[in-house]
Design a protein around this motif. Sequence first.
Motif, PDB file in Angstrom:
ATOM      1  N   ILE B 241      11.364  -1.707  -7.743  1.00 22.15           N
ATOM      2  CA  ILE B 241       9.998  -1.192  -7.871  1.00 22.15           C
ATOM      3  C   ILE B 241       9.020  -2.352  -8.012  1.00 22.15           C
ATOM      4  CG2 ILE B 241       8.461   0.218  -9.295  1.00 22.15           C
ATOM      5  CD1 ILE B 241      11.001   1.781 -10.155  1.00 22.15           C
ATOM      6  N   GLY B 242       9.365  -3.289  -8.899  1.00 19.18           N
ATOM      7  CA  GLY B 242       8.478  -4.425  -9.158  1.00 19.18           C
ATOM      8  C   GLY B 242       8.209  -5.231  -7.895  1.00 19.18           C
ATOM      9  N   ALA B 243       9.274  -5.516  -7.144  1.00 19.46           N
ATOM     10  CA  ALA B 243       9.116  -6.344  -5.949  1.00 19.46           C
ATOM     11  C   ALA B 243       8.206  -5.647  -4.943  1.00 19.46           C
ATOM     12  CB  ALA B 243      10.478  -6.632  -5.327  1.00 19.46           C
ATOM     13  N   TYR B 244       8.431  -4.349  -4.750  1.00 19.46           N
ATOM     14  CA  TYR B 244       7.609  -3.634  -3.768  1.00 19.46           C
ATOM     15  C   TYR B 244       6.168  -3.462  -4.260  1.00 19.46           C
ATOM     16  CZ  TYR B 244      11.764  -2.904  -1.019  1.00 19.46           C
ATOM     17  OH  TYR B 244      12.874  -3.117  -0.270  1.00 19.46           O
ATOM     18  N   LEU B 245       6.033  -3.291  -5.566  1.00 15.63           N
ATOM     19  CA  LEU B 245       4.687  -3.185  -6.137  1.00 15.63           C
ATOM     20  C   LEU B 245       3.918  -4.481  -5.903  1.00 15.63           C
ATOM     21  CD1 LEU B 245       3.619  -0.767  -7.688  1.00 15.63           C
ATOM     22  CD2 LEU B 245       3.977  -2.025  -9.796  1.00 15.63           C
ATOM     23  N   PHE B 246       4.625  -5.583  -6.159  1.00 12.66           N
ATOM     24  CA  PHE B 246       4.005  -6.894  -5.987  1.00 12.66           C
ATOM     25  C   PHE B 246       3.628  -7.116  -4.529  1.00 12.66           C
ATOM     26  CE2 PHE B 246       3.139 -11.230  -6.649  1.00 12.66           C
ATOM     27  CZ  PHE B 246       3.117 -11.434  -8.005  1.00 12.66           C
ATOM     28  N   GLY B 247       4.574  -6.787  -3.641  1.00  8.43           N
ATOM     29  CA  GLY B 247       4.285  -6.907  -2.209  1.00  8.43           C
ATOM     30  C   GLY B 247       3.109  -6.024  -1.822  1.00  8.43           C
ATOM     31  N   ALA B 248       3.082  -4.811  -2.397  1.00  7.70           N
ATOM     32  CA  ALA B 248       2.026  -3.865  -2.045  1.00  7.70           C
ATOM     33  C   ALA B 248       0.664  -4.387  -2.480  1.00  7.70           C
ATOM     34  CB  ALA B 248       2.310  -2.514  -2.691  1.00  7.70           C
ATOM     35  N   VAL B 249       0.593  -4.964  -3.677  1.00 14.08           N
ATOM     36  CA  VAL B 249      -0.697  -5.493  -4.145  1.00 14.08           C
ATOM     37  C   VAL B 249      -1.185  -6.583  -3.194  1.00 14.08           C
ATOM     38  CG1 VAL B 249      -1.829  -6.783  -5.976  1.00 14.08           C
ATOM     39  CG2 VAL B 249      -0.310  -4.895  -6.545  1.00 14.08           C
ATOM     40  N   THR B 250      -0.247  -7.472  -2.810  1.00 15.72           N
ATOM     41  CA  THR B 250      -0.621  -8.563  -1.907  1.00 15.72           C
ATOM     42  C   THR B 250      -1.169  -8.021  -0.590  1.00 15.72           C
ATOM     43  OG1 THR B 250       1.373  -9.574  -2.775  1.00 15.72           O
ATOM     44  CG2 THR B 250       0.226 -10.766  -1.048  1.00 15.72           C
ATOM     45  N   ILE B 251      -0.461  -7.074  -0.017  1.00 15.43           N
ATOM     46  CA  ILE B 251      -0.843  -6.567   1.304  1.00 15.43           C
ATOM     47  C   ILE B 251      -2.114  -5.715   1.207  1.00 15.43           C
ATOM     48  CG2 ILE B 251      -0.116  -5.128   3.245  1.00 15.43           C
ATOM     49  CD1 ILE B 251       1.451  -7.700   3.044  1.00 15.43           C
ATOM     50  N   LEU B 252      -2.159  -4.851   0.189  1.00 17.16           N
ATOM     51  CA  LEU B 252      -3.312  -3.961   0.078  1.00 17.16           C
ATOM     52  C   LEU B 252      -4.588  -4.746  -0.166  1.00 17.16           C
ATOM     53  CD1 LEU B 252      -1.834  -0.943  -1.860  1.00 17.16           C
ATOM     54  CD2 LEU B 252      -2.624  -1.022   0.501  1.00 17.16           C
ATOM     55  N   GLN B 253      -4.459  -5.863  -0.874  1.00 14.06           N
ATOM     56  CA  GLN B 253      -5.623  -6.703  -1.119  1.00 14.06           C
ATOM     57  C   GLN B 253      -6.192  -7.195   0.209  1.00 14.06           C
ATOM     58  OE1 GLN B 253      -4.531 -10.397  -2.974  1.00 14.06           O
ATOM     59  NE2 GLN B 253      -6.248 -11.274  -1.846  1.00 14.06           N
ATOM     60  N   LEU B 254      -5.301  -7.553   1.140  1.00  9.61           N
ATOM     61  CA  LEU B 254      -5.762  -7.994   2.461  1.00  9.61           C
ATOM     62  C   LEU B 254      -6.411  -6.836   3.218  1.00  9.61           C
ATOM     63  CD1 LEU B 254      -2.699 -10.190   3.486  1.00  9.61           C
ATOM     64  CD2 LEU B 254      -4.882 -10.964   2.620  1.00  9.61           C
ATOM     65  N   HIS B 255      -5.761  -5.652   3.127  1.00  7.79           N
ATOM     66  CA  HIS B 255      -6.319  -4.490   3.825  1.00  7.79           C
ATOM     67  C   HIS B 255      -7.680  -4.092   3.252  1.00  7.79           C
ATOM     68  CE1 HIS B 255      -3.509  -3.033   6.846  1.00  7.79           C
ATOM     69  NE2 HIS B 255      -2.590  -3.642   6.137  1.00  7.79           N
ATOM     70  N   ALA B 256      -7.787  -4.190   1.929  1.00 11.41           N
ATOM     71  CA  ALA B 256      -9.057  -3.830   1.293  1.00 11.41           C
ATOM     72  C   ALA B 256     -10.169  -4.714   1.845  1.00 11.41           C
ATOM     73  CB  ALA B 256      -8.943  -3.987  -0.220  1.00 11.41           C
ATOM     74  N   GLN B 257      -9.873  -5.998   2.015  1.00 15.19           N
ATOM     75  CA  GLN B 257     -10.880  -6.910   2.571  1.00 15.19           C
ATOM     76  C   GLN B 257     -11.236  -6.545   3.986  1.00 15.19           C
ATOM     77  OE1 GLN B 257     -10.747 -11.105   2.332  1.00 15.19           O
ATOM     78  NE2 GLN B 257      -9.273 -11.078   0.687  1.00 15.19           N
ATOM     79  N   GLY B 258     -10.193  -6.272   4.801  1.00 10.48           N
ATOM     80  CA  GLY B 258     -10.428  -5.935   6.196  1.00 10.48           C
ATOM     81  C   GLY B 258     -11.281  -4.685   6.312  1.00 10.48           C
ATOM     82  N   ALA B 259     -11.113  -3.771   5.336  1.00 13.50           N
ATOM     83  CA  ALA B 259     -11.877  -2.529   5.352  1.00 13.50           C
ATOM     84  C   ALA B 259     -13.224  -2.710   4.680  1.00 13.50           C
ATOM     85  CB  ALA B 259     -11.075  -1.436   4.651  1.00 13.50           C
ATOM     86  N   GLY B 260     -13.512  -3.921   4.198  1.00 14.23           N
ATOM     87  CA  GLY B 260     -14.837  -4.203   3.648  1.00 14.23           C
ATOM     88  C   GLY B 260     -15.043  -3.780   2.203  1.00 14.23           C
TER      89      GLY B 260
END
Lengths: 359, 305, 363
Positions: B241-260
């Motif tokens: 869970i932790g590893a995927y959560l960590f990965g998710a935060v990293t990726i979602l942070q990039l997506h959040a930026q792309g979405a403005g």
Amino acid sequence: MRKRFLAAVAALLLGGSFASGASAADKLKVGFIYLGPVGDLGWTYQHELARQALVKEFGDKIETTYLENVSEGPDAERSIEQLVRAGNKLIFTTSFGYMDPTLKVAKKYPNVHFEHATGFKHDKNMSIYNGRFYEGRYIQGVIAGKMSKAGVLGYIGSFPIPEVIMGINATMLGAQTVNPNIKVKIIWVNTWFDPGKEADAAKALLDQGADIIMQHTDSPAAMQVASERGKLAFGQDSEMIKFGPKTQLTSIMDNWAPYYIARVKAELDGKWKEEDTWGGLKSKMVVMAPYTNMPDDVKKLAMDTEGAIIDGKLFPFKCPVIGQDGKEVECKGGTRLDDGQVLGMNFYVKGVDDKIPGK
Amino acid sequence: MELVEAIILSVLAASTPLLIAATGELVTERAGVLNLGVEGMMIVGAACGFGGAWLSGSTIIGALCGIIAGALLSLIFAMMTLGLAVNQVASGLALTILGIGLSGLIGAGFVGERITPAPHLHIPGLTDIPLIGRILFGEDPFIYLSLALIVAVWWFLYRTRPGLVLRACGDNHVSAHALGYPVLRIRTFAVMFGGACAGLAGAYLPLAYTPFFIPGMTAGRGWIALALVVFASWLPGRLVIGAYLFGAVTILQLHAQGAGVGIPSQFMSALPYLATVIVLVLISRARTGGSTAPAALGTVFVPDR
Amino acid sequence: MQLVLEKRAERSNTIALVSPLIAIGLTIVTMSILFVILGKNPISALIVYFIDPLTDAYSLQEIAVKASPLVMIAIGLSLCYLANAWNIGAEGQFLIGAVAGSWLAVKTQGTDAGFWVLPAMLLLGAVAGALYALIPAICKVRFGASEILTSLMLVYVADLLLDYLVRGPWRDPAGFNFPTTAEFDPVATVPILVEGGRLHLGAIITLLIVAAAAVLLGRTIKGFEIRVVGAAPRAARFGGFNANQLILLTFAVSGALAGLAGIIEVAGPVGHLQPGISPGYGFTAIIVAFLGRLNPIGILIAGLFLALTFIGGEQAQIAMKIPLDVTKVFQGILLFYVLACDSLILYRFRLVFASRQVSSGTG
């Protein structure tokens, strides 16, 4: 095997120790400070290629030395001074963060000449030099505007400094000439160099509908992601076609060799003087990789654009430049924004639907 | 929905090196040894993994090279901390310095080369199922391997006797020794397993993620793996869970930026670390009599004779 | 027959003296082999690494500049480690100290604030470092959370906070958006000791701290308490020493020293706040603390020695084109040898002919 090893030891012990120092006296010593490892495939690598070009050009007349992986913190000043003390008379410091340390050392050693890349402070024995990479970005914008089916570009930014902002703006201005409705999505990765993160950013941009990847980070990771997805991308710093033979449209290559050769020649001839060089396509400090993976008409358009910039007929930031707020940006250069405005650029042009971080 | 699928695919790939390295470190720490040299072992694994794959043309040989390199490097650490009873924190940091240097020397010959990345699974029919097909049946082999690995580790730790012994060594080495278990030998194996996993995790980067080698390409992932083990409070299930959560935060942070979405990226990046501290406090508080951390973690053990 | 390690009845003073020499000897042999493999002359290389930097005033000064923060942080850490409190987040405390002190420098920039600015900055740096270090200490004392891990996590938080500040609120308005504050005013800068050099007041502060630590550990009750709690926790409890209080105290002191080192580094050699102000000082200092055997004088020597390898490594790159990676390998090997040899002060090897006959269970 063992014999050979011992022979090697003996040879080194006897021969090696006196080799340095004897003939080095009349050679010009040229030093380099690198930000990354020489094998980073990006920024530092291009400087290293230029250093090798120097060695090839001048052979025995010069001796070059570099320090790699020099952090931009408290160690930089010492590293530069170490090069001075080792007898280097011309020193290239190749990253923005070395600006203040270079200036400090330059004031201390007025007889040594310094060349600082990408900064804005200079002195009578400290030149600055940089490339007008935005000229290349403009051409990329034109190509991207033509090639993007979705009308959405994906842009990976490192840090929101003027160098990167002007790249984004030049791209958009170029793209708008062929597609007025072009859009750009920007992701800041807050690093120059983290292949994994760059790849993640490229994926995110493609997933959000961009179909062409442009980057202002150093590794070929983004190119390679685009290649895997069958999308298109532009290289950065160096030729990256190896990482995307069917992907790379072109690449903006940093070509420091001509400048380095000119400066070393000036030093050898005793004619070195402080200069502020901002070289572009014309002086070949910025070179476009071959235009590939595009139809002939786009290729022709790209080459015409390049030709027009070289001939001084086309300026990426020609007035009027309209800002994000729809107002015209003050035109200090007469027909175009002046260099100061470009160097300190801290606004997006119209058509960029985003906000500069920290602003 | 396609965007969700794409995000999940990216998250899985980004989390996998963290998961593999953390799995290894979890076993090491469960045996009572704290090896802070994960970053060093990972980067050497990346250099050797790439070198092996480049020379042989085979991803599998590359992965094996990474595993062996990581295990060998961890053996140095084992000799120091277990054989010579040297402090584990200092040795782990020294291992990281050594690893970074070694990887640069090893990798110097491969810079600028590229290899074919590990192929993704493709089962006609299954992989083509919309939305879940590629997530379940279209990943690269390392992703399946990482999940198999963590299941195997869970089974080993909680369902086998050697696993019980290993945990006993981590919780109380004096008692384990008194009961006649070879504490140092068990710990050596645990450390080497951790090293092998770190090597594999490092090799994953050039073999599957970004198919080239650049010095420093692990970019701090080894340290994150260390954090994950704590975040998971040394439990394999939570580690996933932790590893995927960590990965998710990293990726979602990039997506959040792309979405403005304009949140300072530094705050998003700091969240996982703050979460780790908070989790650590919470789990330590929940259990009276101390934390779930292996009680003997990081302490030196020299058997009486 | 097997070789086993066993604890000595008492520490060996002979080994304590010769162990560094053995370690250096082993390192020299190993590195010579590596240099030969790389096609470099091992003797010249070793001279460049170890001797050349000691032969001129400039390099000596630079060694002191480099060693100063390392020693300052390591002294604090050694107190922690002696008391069995494992602070490995000095890097974060260093950064927080730098940030806190810089706050004042940024706020007073361009005003006519007087000479009090620098002392106040140093104080702020130390206090902030101490407070930041108290977070893991309190988590440990109050909740039992492992301080090793919490202090490590907080390093990243500090790093990102610094990053945010210099890219956002504190960015130099005239700095073309680059992530740095403006250069500090002269009153906010650590004075230089020798004209034209880089040796700054921080070096003297470091020496004072070393002396203070030596007195504290050798001559005071508190020092005795620290050592007893670390070495014999049970005895300490009987003696009425409060271990928790000591954890808080040593964490606070080590955080304060790390924070002080941080603000001195920023207000001294760097001159402004920017990302990357620490090339891993907080982590390298852990190694310095152990190399110095948690002894103040030992730490001073170890810090200077490690600084020597940094300077020597740079000169080796210049004079012999030896890649930086070799210097890292060199440092790694050296650390391993020193730590390994030091182990023999407390332990010794013995050959055992028949191993203990206890079955190792059925598993």
